[in-house]
Design a protein around this motif. Sequence first.
Motif, PDB file in Angstrom:
ATOM      1  N   ASN A   1     -21.175   5.882 -19.689  1.00 44.62           N
ATOM      2  CA  ASN A   1     -20.782   6.945 -18.791  1.00 44.62           C
ATOM      3  C   ASN A   1     -21.997   7.609 -18.146  1.00 44.62           C
ATOM      4  O   ASN A   1     -21.993   7.859 -16.942  1.00 44.62           O
ATOM      5  CB  ASN A   1     -19.949   7.978 -19.536  1.00 44.62           C
ATOM      6  N   ILE A   2     -22.998   7.910 -18.960  1.00 44.44           N
ATOM      7  CA  ILE A   2     -24.183   8.586 -18.424  1.00 44.44           C
ATOM      8  C   ILE A   2     -24.886   7.703 -17.400  1.00 44.44           C
ATOM      9  O   ILE A   2     -25.340   8.183 -16.359  1.00 44.44           O
ATOM     10  CB  ILE A   2     -25.135   8.998 -19.571  1.00 44.44           C
ATOM     11  N   ALA A   3     -24.952   6.406 -17.672  1.00 45.38           N
ATOM     12  CA  ALA A   3     -25.627   5.491 -16.752  1.00 45.38           C
ATOM     13  C   ALA A   3     -24.927   5.439 -15.396  1.00 45.38           C
ATOM     14  O   ALA A   3     -25.558   5.182 -14.379  1.00 45.38           O
ATOM     15  CB  ALA A   3     -25.691   4.095 -17.353  1.00 45.38           C
ATOM     16  N   ASN A   4     -23.626   5.700 -15.359  1.00 49.62           N
ATOM     17  CA  ASN A   4     -22.860   5.637 -14.114  1.00 49.62           C
ATOM     18  C   ASN A   4     -22.494   7.016 -13.574  1.00 49.62           C
ATOM     19  O   ASN A   4     -21.587   7.137 -12.756  1.00 49.62           O
ATOM     20  CB  ASN A   4     -21.590   4.821 -14.327  1.00 49.62           C
ATOM     21  N   SER A   5     -23.187   8.051 -14.004  1.00 47.88           N
ATOM     22  CA  SER A   5     -22.829   9.409 -13.603  1.00 47.88           C
ATOM     23  C   SER A   5     -23.049   9.684 -12.115  1.00 47.88           C
ATOM     24  O   SER A   5     -22.557  10.680 -11.598  1.00 47.88           O
ATOM     25  CB  SER A   5     -23.595  10.435 -14.437  1.00 47.88           C
ATOM     26  N   GLN A   6     -23.766   8.799 -11.420  1.00 48.08           N
ATOM     27  CA  GLN A   6     -23.986   8.975  -9.980  1.00 48.08           C
ATOM     28  C   GLN A   6     -23.458   7.785  -9.166  1.00 48.08           C
ATOM     29  O   GLN A   6     -23.731   7.694  -7.972  1.00 48.08           O
ATOM     30  CB  GLN A   6     -25.480   9.174  -9.695  1.00 48.08           C
ATOM     31  N   ILE A  78     -23.517  16.806 -19.766  1.00 44.84           N
ATOM     32  CA  ILE A  78     -23.613  17.697 -20.930  1.00 44.84           C
ATOM     33  C   ILE A  78     -22.531  17.340 -21.942  1.00 44.84           C
ATOM     34  O   ILE A  78     -22.789  17.263 -23.147  1.00 44.84           O
ATOM     35  CB  ILE A  78     -23.506  19.177 -20.489  1.00 44.84           C
ATOM     36  N   ARG A  79     -21.332  17.099 -21.458  1.00 50.29           N
ATOM     37  CA  ARG A  79     -20.219  16.710 -22.341  1.00 50.29           C
ATOM     38  C   ARG A  79     -20.517  15.375 -23.023  1.00 50.29           C
ATOM     39  O   ARG A  79     -20.257  15.208 -24.219  1.00 50.29           O
ATOM     40  CB  ARG A  79     -18.947  16.602 -21.510  1.00 50.29           C
ATOM     41  N   GLU A  80     -21.066  14.434 -22.287  1.00 44.07           N
ATOM     42  CA  GLU A  80     -21.393  13.130 -22.858  1.00 44.07           C
ATOM     43  C   GLU A  80     -22.467  13.261 -23.934  1.00 44.07           C
ATOM     44  O   GLU A  80     -22.383  12.611 -24.979  1.00 44.07           O
ATOM     45  CB  GLU A  80     -21.862  12.160 -21.761  1.00 44.07           C
ATOM     46  N   MET A  81     -23.471  14.095 -23.698  1.00 40.63           N
ATOM     47  CA  MET A  81     -24.523  14.297 -24.697  1.00 40.63           C
ATOM     48  C   MET A  81     -23.963  14.990 -25.938  1.00 40.63           C
ATOM     49  O   MET A  81     -24.342  14.662 -27.072  1.00 40.63           O
ATOM     50  CB  MET A  81     -25.686  15.099 -24.105  1.00 40.63           C
ATOM     51  N   ALA A  82     -23.058  15.942 -25.741  1.00 39.38           N
ATOM     52  CA  ALA A  82     -22.429  16.614 -26.882  1.00 39.38           C
ATOM     53  C   ALA A  82     -21.610  15.616 -27.698  1.00 39.38           C
ATOM     54  O   ALA A  82     -21.642  15.633 -28.941  1.00 39.38           O
ATOM     55  CB  ALA A  82     -21.556  17.766 -26.402  1.00 39.38           C
ATOM     56  N   ASP A  83     -20.875  14.724 -27.028  1.00 39.62           N
ATOM     57  CA  ASP A  83     -20.115  13.684 -27.731  1.00 39.62           C
ATOM     58  C   ASP A  83     -21.046  12.763 -28.509  1.00 39.62           C
ATOM     59  O   ASP A  83     -20.754  12.372 -29.641  1.00 39.62           O
ATOM     60  CB  ASP A  83     -19.284  12.857 -26.743  1.00 39.62           C
ATOM     61  N   LEU A  84     -22.170  12.417 -27.902  1.00 40.36           N
ATOM     62  CA  LEU A  84     -23.146  11.559 -28.564  1.00 40.36           C
ATOM     63  C   LEU A  84     -23.702  12.230 -29.814  1.00 40.36           C
ATOM     64  O   LEU A  84     -23.800  11.610 -30.881  1.00 40.36           O
ATOM     65  CB  LEU A  84     -24.275  11.214 -27.598  1.00 40.36           C
ATOM     66  N   MET A  85     -24.045  13.496 -29.709  1.00 42.94           N
ATOM     67  CA  MET A  85     -24.588  14.229 -30.860  1.00 42.94           C
ATOM     68  C   MET A  85     -23.539  14.366 -31.962  1.00 42.94           C
ATOM     69  O   MET A  85     -23.851  14.229 -33.151  1.00 42.94           O
ATOM     70  CB  MET A  85     -25.102  15.600 -30.417  1.00 42.94           C
TER      71      MET A  85
END
Length: 113
Positions: A1-6, A78-85
């Motif tokens: 998801n993060i890789a495709n955020s743009q 931010i949501r993706e990083m929180a899910d990762l953590m």
Amino acid sequence: NIANSQTTRTEDGGPFRRRVAQFEPILLQIEGNRASGGGVRVTGVLEDFKSPMERIQDPGHPDADAEGMVELPNVNTIREMADLMTSMRAYEANLSVQQNFIRMAERALQLAS
């Protein structure tokens, strides 16, 4: 998801949609005196149609519409990083429980001998 955020254009023609993995537990199977299996497995990856896509004005963007608006993916970094953590902490907690179980079993065997 993060890789495709743009990513504003996919093979389907629209912007990238956030994807969410679904998991199910793998039940333990007892074979003789040994337990095998356990853990989780991915049962599917679903696209997130609930979260709205963000629209920004950028007339110079190659994917802008006639009004100069560009539709961006519904990925919130931010949501993706929180899910990762959260996933990392859950893994660490499960590992700690396993290590404590092994220590307790070893102590029980020492007491029995």
